[in-house]
Design an enzyme around this catalytic site. Structure first.
Site, PDB file in Angstrom:
ATOM      1  N   GLY A 137       0.828  -1.185   0.029  1.00  0.00           N
ATOM      2  CA  GLY A 137      -0.053  -0.152  -0.043  1.00  0.00           C
ATOM      3  C   GLY A 137       0.911   1.166   0.167  1.00  0.00           C
ATOM      4  O   GLY A 137       1.409   1.482  -1.047  1.00  0.00           O
ATOM      5  N   PHE A 206      -0.692   8.337   8.632  1.00  0.00           N
ATOM      6  CA  PHE A 206      -1.751   8.777   7.589  1.00  0.00           C
ATOM      7  C   PHE A 206      -1.510   9.396   6.314  1.00  0.00           C
ATOM      8  O   PHE A 206      -1.939   8.937   5.525  1.00  0.00           O
ATOM      9  CB  PHE A 206      -2.467  10.201   8.464  1.00  0.00           C
ATOM     10  CG  PHE A 206      -3.658  10.716   7.620  1.00  0.00           C
ATOM     11  CD1 PHE A 206      -4.816   9.833   7.415  1.00  0.00           C
ATOM     12  CD2 PHE A 206      -3.444  11.978   7.186  1.00  0.00           C
ATOM     13  CE1 PHE A 206      -5.839  10.579   7.072  1.00  0.00           C
ATOM     14  CE2 PHE A 206      -4.437  12.593   6.446  1.00  0.00           C
ATOM     15  CZ  PHE A 206      -5.848  11.753   6.394  1.00  0.00           C
ATOM     16  N   HIS A 208       0.998   8.687   4.681  1.00  0.00           N
ATOM     17  CA  HIS A 208       1.943   7.769   3.572  1.00  0.00           C
ATOM     18  C   HIS A 208       1.189   6.281   3.826  1.00  0.00           C
ATOM     19  O   HIS A 208       1.995   5.337   3.731  1.00  0.00           O
ATOM     20  CB  HIS A 208       3.372   7.792   3.997  1.00  0.00           C
ATOM     21  CG  HIS A 208       3.981   9.072   3.714  1.00  0.00           C
ATOM     22  ND1 HIS A 208       4.019   9.545   2.246  1.00  0.00           N
ATOM     23  CD2 HIS A 208       4.406  10.140   4.412  1.00  0.00           C
ATOM     24  CE1 HIS A 208       4.588  10.751   2.436  1.00  0.00           C
ATOM     25  NE2 HIS A 208       4.768  10.984   3.646  1.00  0.00           N
ATOM     26  N   THR A 210      -2.191   3.548   3.537  1.00  0.00           N
ATOM     27  CA  THR A 210      -3.679   3.385   2.425  1.00  0.00           C
ATOM     28  C   THR A 210      -4.623   2.839   3.549  1.00  0.00           C
ATOM     29  O   THR A 210      -4.355   2.088   4.382  1.00  0.00           O
ATOM     30  CB  THR A 210      -3.171   2.487   1.276  1.00  0.00           C
ATOM     31  OG1 THR A 210      -2.693   1.154   1.804  1.00  0.00           O
ATOM     32  CG2 THR A 210      -2.155   3.183   0.700  1.00  0.00           C
ATOM     33  N   SER A 219      -5.064  -1.126  11.865  1.00  0.00           N
ATOM     34  CA  SER A 219      -4.670   0.121  12.406  1.00  0.00           C
ATOM     35  C   SER A 219      -5.522   0.916  13.236  1.00  0.00           C
ATOM     36  O   SER A 219      -6.764   0.719  13.438  1.00  0.00           O
ATOM     37  CB  SER A 219      -4.372   1.098  11.204  1.00  0.00           C
ATOM     38  OG  SER A 219      -4.253   2.368  11.484  1.00  0.00           O
ATOM     39  N   GLY A 221      -6.381   5.051  14.578  1.00  0.00           N
ATOM     40  CA  GLY A 221      -5.928   6.436  14.428  1.00  0.00           C
ATOM     41  C   GLY A 221      -6.190   7.365  16.036  1.00  0.00           C
ATOM     42  O   GLY A 221      -6.709   7.014  16.799  1.00  0.00           O
ATOM     43  N   GLU A 268      -2.629  -9.306   6.887  1.00  0.00           N
ATOM     44  CA  GLU A 268      -1.384  -9.009   6.226  1.00  0.00           C
ATOM     45  C   GLU A 268      -1.068  -9.513   4.863  1.00  0.00           C
ATOM     46  O   GLU A 268       0.175  -9.883   4.531  1.00  0.00           O
ATOM     47  CB  GLU A 268      -0.134  -8.989   7.082  1.00  0.00           C
ATOM     48  CG  GLU A 268      -0.488  -8.330   8.363  1.00  0.00           C
ATOM     49  CD  GLU A 268       0.630  -8.456   9.524  1.00  0.00           C
ATOM     50  OE1 GLU A 268       1.695  -8.913   8.998  1.00  0.00           O
ATOM     51  OE2 GLU A 268       0.422  -7.799  10.620  1.00  0.00           O
ATOM     52  N   TYR A 476       2.045   3.307  24.653  1.00  0.00           N
ATOM     53  CA  TYR A 476       2.757   3.468  23.440  1.00  0.00           C
ATOM     54  C   TYR A 476       4.302   4.082  23.913  1.00  0.00           C
ATOM     55  O   TYR A 476       4.521   5.211  24.506  1.00  0.00           O
ATOM     56  CB  TYR A 476       2.296   4.471  22.451  1.00  0.00           C
ATOM     57  CG  TYR A 476       2.772   4.717  21.217  1.00  0.00           C
ATOM     58  CD1 TYR A 476       2.109   4.363  19.990  1.00  0.00           C
ATOM     59  CD2 TYR A 476       4.025   5.311  20.937  1.00  0.00           C
ATOM     60  CE1 TYR A 476       2.393   4.389  18.972  1.00  0.00           C
ATOM     61  CE2 TYR A 476       4.608   5.391  19.614  1.00  0.00           C
ATOM     62  CZ  TYR A 476       3.679   4.898  18.345  1.00  0.00           C
ATOM     63  OH  TYR A 476       4.080   5.047  17.295  1.00  0.00           O
TER      64      TYR A 476
END
Lengths: 563, 563
Positions: A137, A206, A208, A210, A219, A221, A268, A476
């Site tokens: 992607g 975001f 870079h 798809t 994913s 956000g 994947e 994170y």
């Protein structure tokens, strides 16, 4: 070559965009302090494409001819740069390997199909020729999901979705949009925004990454607290499989047995090539604001976010940085341009906090986002304010949030800047129940520090909480150390492994939103148990008995064979 | 026999509880009108257990001995009533077959293991002996998920989870509870309530269904708009598989590849026996209220619910009955006991509506539920009131909602009452995007009416919308007709099939929350495409190559072989 723009082959982002620190006076002393690196160090020699030993394509004329017949000569590319771009994602390991001229297996051809019908023909040609097919992607993956197995002797085809970028349809009544899988974040948001809609999915990658890649790797956000993770957003999809297309219509919910939708999510490329996704879209909210807060400790911030998650408020963003990440944020503030952290978190404020008895080294910066109508936003803010106050936090207003919103996609550029100067910086994230988050924080930072000691470096680890759920949240971690080109990968592995193991050992998952790939595969069995791995393997084997579809991802590869 | 209480072998609920209509004066004329059935008709002769031709158990002494050794003699039961109870679920087809002495394949033994270790031994013994194993929770299934294949020649073991009923642990900080899979709704709510928590999952079957059953069939509850469907609620689980236990720890979210959790959800015993589920639990809300509303048409009600779903309000219940179901609701009102529909939806109110120009035959009753703190509830109510007003609706206050709340678990008893008098009544439900709901309503009711004409009956079909999502909702249809014992099952199939086909043809799923079983299996391929069915089959084959685990569910059985 088709008009598909890729990131730099050697790093994050497009040519001409990079990080510089000259306008951030606090950053140099901070980095010097934490990892003993002087940002004024000139970069090391940049590896050139011509330095690389790129293997000759291992593909026969028959298959190549077949692929060219399907997509057209100009869309089946075997040029060096294109092949190198499609060899890896953008993890620190990937970049280290590229810069180290370590390219054991480069795709033999990159194809750019124009539509689903061509994707089907490419997939079928690959299976017929017993070739390996790897969907591609935006190439932003950091879990090792894009590389061919090193010892792969069959032809390797990278299937780039870069020509499938259109929003096909918006069902305005249902708030459902059909979007082609190769659309990059900004591209699909622009198309949706033009019709008054937003997807609301803003991962750090975001610009870079798809839609298909988000689905294939599960994913999340920045506004997922409101809009949901990509698994929630994805209501249907189309995936090209060998000889057939999986068609899942866009549905709000269903009880049709084990969820095939949830089998494709996170797969994947091992089950096929996602060509189209039916997603929930939302009207652009009337108001959108991110407020900054400070907490006297990370524990207080976590406790506040937990209480918010069970309150009547439903914010769009919840985020708390630990003291280290807070210091990092402050160190990246610009000299004095309009609204900035420096303007708000002033020396005066710090004096006030000092008088209140705060340990200023422990101060933690937090963001909470709100979306909706004015009344709704006002009420949410009031609920959150009360909870944050109860946990000793104070409000900073809009400034820091606006700054955060502007800077949010910049982090990978800093990583590349450091890498140019002999320092490794990377991220590792997990999700765990609320009850485990403070122990998780303690255990992971301890594990990282122990690993730094083991490899003999002055390392740094910092953390934020984000993505609050009813039962827990994501932690994170960002870590960095100066390796001075002394066995960078081996030393990186020691730190990365220590952190991953601490995740599992503290009731966390191997990754909240980066997927498994090859990078996290060694921890899969500890995460979902051997029986879970066997279930996945049965699923993959049923669809792909010849292991042609992105083999070696998710369910294999012990760590020892990778270093 | 172990102290596990079952429902009546011949119908819904426990002995001594049944429906009567004498206190509902409006019901008899209503039923007479819609399906030409007089509720004062005495029931037909009740089939007795002794009427049934119950096949001799097809199980060898070795396997029986092994099972008895595992669970104890008293927990491996081969008595007629227990075997009959475990032969079917409680669909109208199941009841018709029982009453028609149609029991081609009855489980040969019912085992009641005490814990997961015993479940493992039972599963392993079944596999070793090449027996068939069917997990059994509350027995409320209406999708044909519990019956053994008619032609099954191997021993059939029904594994009843009725002794695994405990709430094992509540993580008070994370809001996560570990609960044994065999706990019935009231049982687990009582245990949770005692600690100040609620699961918030209230399917119509609540009193007679189990947590494990909910997970295995992807159940939804009445307050799922707030608490989520069982797939959202389920954060982790344990499932006994041949030779191993799948362990998924309770996690808020994860990106560990294709979701194994979502493979187990809806798997109806084909992957193993769910023994424990880690669920999200919530503090009992400060306030909880369900308000009644009236709409001038079903279309207006649907439009209002759609607008609510994209508003800043997040109610716990959204429900709109069509005109037919509204008339049915009004017809079941009791004479005059305190708060009731009759008190609120008075003749006076109807006169007001008439003056406003409403078509009184088209009036649609709606419920919206609110939970949370007083301010939150007040604000939600205000937002909803405005939207409902915009679509021509008016508020009825608390009365109807309280009545609905009291009566919500009664419907299956009415079905049995009708069945005793030669009438079939059943339900079929789907989910579809908002844009499809009005066409869906029209198409399904038209298909049902066409089917009634085809089988030569005066039939009735009514509907409600429930379970609103961002992109769509569930439509729940109830249909009835008098069959007078003339080929009841064949005629039922004509109607049921017509409705199911209309679901698929109007972009709906085969079932929103009843699962697939054998009943909906003929539509699976049209729902998720052939490629989706193949993926499921690969998953099942990988786990259960010998087809020992509840074979014949979800992915097989053409309709023609069932009638």
């Amino acid at each position: 070559m088709p008009a598909v723009q890729h990131m730099k082959w050697y790093g994050w982002g497009v040519e001409g965009v990079s990080f510089h620190h000259e306008d951030k006076p606090g950053l140099r002393p901070f980095v010097l302090e934490i990892i003993d690196l002087d940002l004024d160090t000139p970069p090391g020699r940049q590896t050139q494409l011509s330095d690389l030993d790129i293997p000759t394509p291992l593909i026969g004329d028959e298959l190549l001819g077949r692929l060219r017949a399907v997509v057209g000569d100009e869309n089946a590319v075997s040029e060096d740069e294109d092949r190198v771009v499609h060899t890896y994602g953008k993890s620190i390991r990937d970049l280290m390997r590229l810069r180290g001229n370590d390219l054991p297996r480069v795709p033999d051809v990159v194809v750019y199909p124009a539509d689903e019908a061509e994707v089907q023909q490419v997939v079928d040609a690959a299976i017929a020729a017993d070739a390996v097919l790897i969907p591609f992607g935006g190439g932003s993956n950091i879990a090792g999901s894009l590389q061919a197995p090193e010892a792969e002797t069959r032809p390797v085809i990278s299937l780039d979705l870069g020509r499938l970028t259109r929003v096909l349809d918006v069902d305005e009544e249902a708030g459902l949009a059909r979007i082609q899988a190769g659309a990059l974040g900004p591209d699909l948001e622009e198309q949706l925004n033009a019709r008054g809609w937003t997807l609301g999915h803003f991962p750090d990658s975001f610009t870079h990454s798809t839609l298909g890649g988000w689905v294939a790797t599960r994913s999340s956000g920045m506004q997922s607290d409101k809009y949901g993770d990509i698994a929630d957003i994805t209501r249907g999809l189309r995936m090209v499989m060998p000889g057939r297309v999986l068609v899942l219509r866009g549905l709000p919910s269903t009880s049709s047995g084990p969820s095939v939708r949830e089998m494709v999510l996170g797969s994947e490329g091992r089950l096929g090539v996602i060509t189209e996704v039916t997603v929930q879209v939302h009207r652009i909210p009337e108001e959108r604001v991110i407020l900054g807060y400070l907490f006297p400790s990370f524990e207080a911030g976590v406790a506040a976010m937990q209480e918010i998650s069970t309150s009547d408020a439903s914010p769009s963003v919840t985020r708390v940085s630990d003291a280290g990440e807070t210091r990092f944020s402050f160190s990246t503030r610009k000299k004095s341009k309009g609204v900035s952290v420096s303007g708000l978190v002033s020396k005066g404020l710090f004096k006030v906090l000092e008088r209140r008895g705060w340990d200023l080294d422990a101060v933690c910066l937090s963001f909470v986002g709100y979306e909706g109508g004015p009344e709704h936003v006002a009420r949410q803010k009031a609920i959150v304010k009360k909870i944050i106050g109860k946990h000793g936090g104070i409000g900073l207003g809009k400034g820091p949030g606006e700054l955060y919103d502007q800077k949010k996609f910049d982090t990978p550029y800093i990583r590349d800047f450091l890498l140019d100067r002999g320092a490794a910086a990377d991220v590792s994230e997990t999700a765990a129940p609320w009850s485990q988050l403070v122990p998780m924080y303690d255990n992971v930072t301890a594990a990282a520090r122990k690993a730094f000691a083991q490899i003999g470096v002055q390392g740094w680890v910092m953390c934020h909480l984000s993505h609050s759920y009813h039962s827990g949240a994501c932690l994170y971690f960002t870590f960095a150390f100066r390796h001075d080109d002394q066995e960078p990968l081996a030393r990186y592995d020691v730190v990365k492994s220590a952190i991953q193991q601490a995740f599992i050992d503290t009731h966390g998952t191997l990754s909240h939103h980066h997927g498994v790939g090859t990078e996290h595969a060694p921890w899969l069995e500890q995460d979902i148990s051997a029986a879970g791995v066997q279930m996945m393997e049965g699923l993959f084997a049923g669809v792909d008995p010849g292991r042609n579809l992105n083999p070696g991802k998710i369910t294999v590869t012990p760590l020892t064979s990778r270093a």
